[in-house]
Design an enzyme around this catalytic site. Structure first.
Site, PDB file in Angstrom:
ATOM      1  N   ASP A   9      11.001  -5.785   3.813  1.00 12.90           N
ATOM      2  CA  ASP A   9       9.625  -6.186   3.585  1.00 12.90           C
ATOM      3  C   ASP A   9       9.291  -5.784   2.145  1.00 12.90           C
ATOM      4  OD1 ASP A   9       6.855  -6.858   4.168  1.00 12.90           O
ATOM      5  OD2 ASP A   9       6.507  -4.696   4.264  1.00 12.90           O
ATOM      6  N   ASP A  11       5.498  -5.517   0.379  1.00  8.98           N
ATOM      7  CA  ASP A  11       4.305  -4.688   0.224  1.00  8.98           C
ATOM      8  C   ASP A  11       4.323  -3.525   1.208  1.00  8.98           C
ATOM      9  OD1 ASP A  11       2.699  -6.447  -1.685  1.00  8.98           O
ATOM     10  OD2 ASP A  11       3.090  -7.847  -0.049  1.00  8.98           O
ATOM     11  N   ASP A 167       7.173  -1.787   7.100  1.00  5.53           N
ATOM     12  CA  ASP A 167       6.138  -0.792   7.408  1.00  5.53           C
ATOM     13  C   ASP A 167       5.039  -1.343   8.308  1.00  5.53           C
ATOM     14  OD1 ASP A 167       5.033  -2.521   5.390  1.00  5.53           O
ATOM     15  OD2 ASP A 167       3.508  -1.008   5.020  1.00  5.53           O
TER      16      ASP A 167
END
Length: 218
Positions: A9, A11, A167
């Site tokens: 991922d 960001d 996240d």
């Protein structure tokens, strides 16, 4: 020989992008005559793609969704995506370590492909990734496992030798649907509850490389 692939991922996992997203949302609100946001408000809006981000921001200020607002935000943010955004401390070493170990790397993000490319280019790391799957690169995006699988195929990898790192609950759900283990980035923007179903929670970037290399040996 099938190589191991780490799907990241973006960001909240590789980069701390909240400062530039926050600034762009505040500029949008200023154009619309509305007050800006606190940093925590912006962090909670991230993870589901740019349209949802703008929808949430507009709703928080009592405004209905507007396509012109979305387009204006997207153009403004893409042009200024790397003014304050930086790799999380320790991530550069993770990428270098995986490369040295013969891993292939890819990006699987709900951020639009154009903004992703602009950000990776500005940070000088675009060339490290075998594939970049943005939020508008395929017909589906996370949490749909098809986003992860399409990115993995573009990177020339196989499910049996892939690991997702993210996240957000969308990363965990996409990985579970694709039958790929997910390492949850505990330093990112997600809440602890979002880690449910992850193979492991990694508390800091420094612990990520040994965890990934351990999966690769498996």
């Amino acid at each position: 020989m099938t190589v191991s692939v780490a799907l990241f991922d973006l960001d909240g996992t590789l980069v701390d992008s909240v400062p530039d997203i926050h600034a762009a949302l505040d500029r949008l609100m200023a154009r619309l005559g509305r007050p800006g946001f606190a940093r925590a408000e912006v962090t909670a809006m991230i993870g589901d793609g740019v349209r949802v981000l703008v929808e949430r921001a507009l709703a928080a200020r009592g405004l209905a969704f507007d396509q012109a607002a979305l387009e204006g935000f997207s153009a403004d943010y893409t042009a200024r995506a790397a003014e304050e955004t930086a790799l999380f401390p320790g991530i550069a070493e993770v990428l270098a370590g995986l490369e040295a170990a013969g891993w292939r790397m890819a990006i699987c993000t709900n951020k639009p492909a154009r903004a992703t490319a602009a950000l990776l280019g500005a940070l000088g790391i675009g060339g490290r990734f075998a594939a970049v799957g943005g939020g508008d690169s395929f017909p589906v995006r996370k949490p749909d496992p098809g986003h992860l699988l399409a990115t993995l195929r573009a990177a020339g990898g196989e499910v049996s030798r892939a690991v997702m790192i993210g996240d957000h609950r969308n990363d965990v759900l996409a990985a579970r649907g694709a039958e790929v283990p997910c390492l949850f980035a505990g330093w990112g923007y997600g809440t602890p509850e979002m880690a449910e179903g992850a193979a492991a929670v990694i508390g800091r970037p420094e612990a990520l490389l040994p965890a990934l290399l351990g999966h690769g040996r498996g």
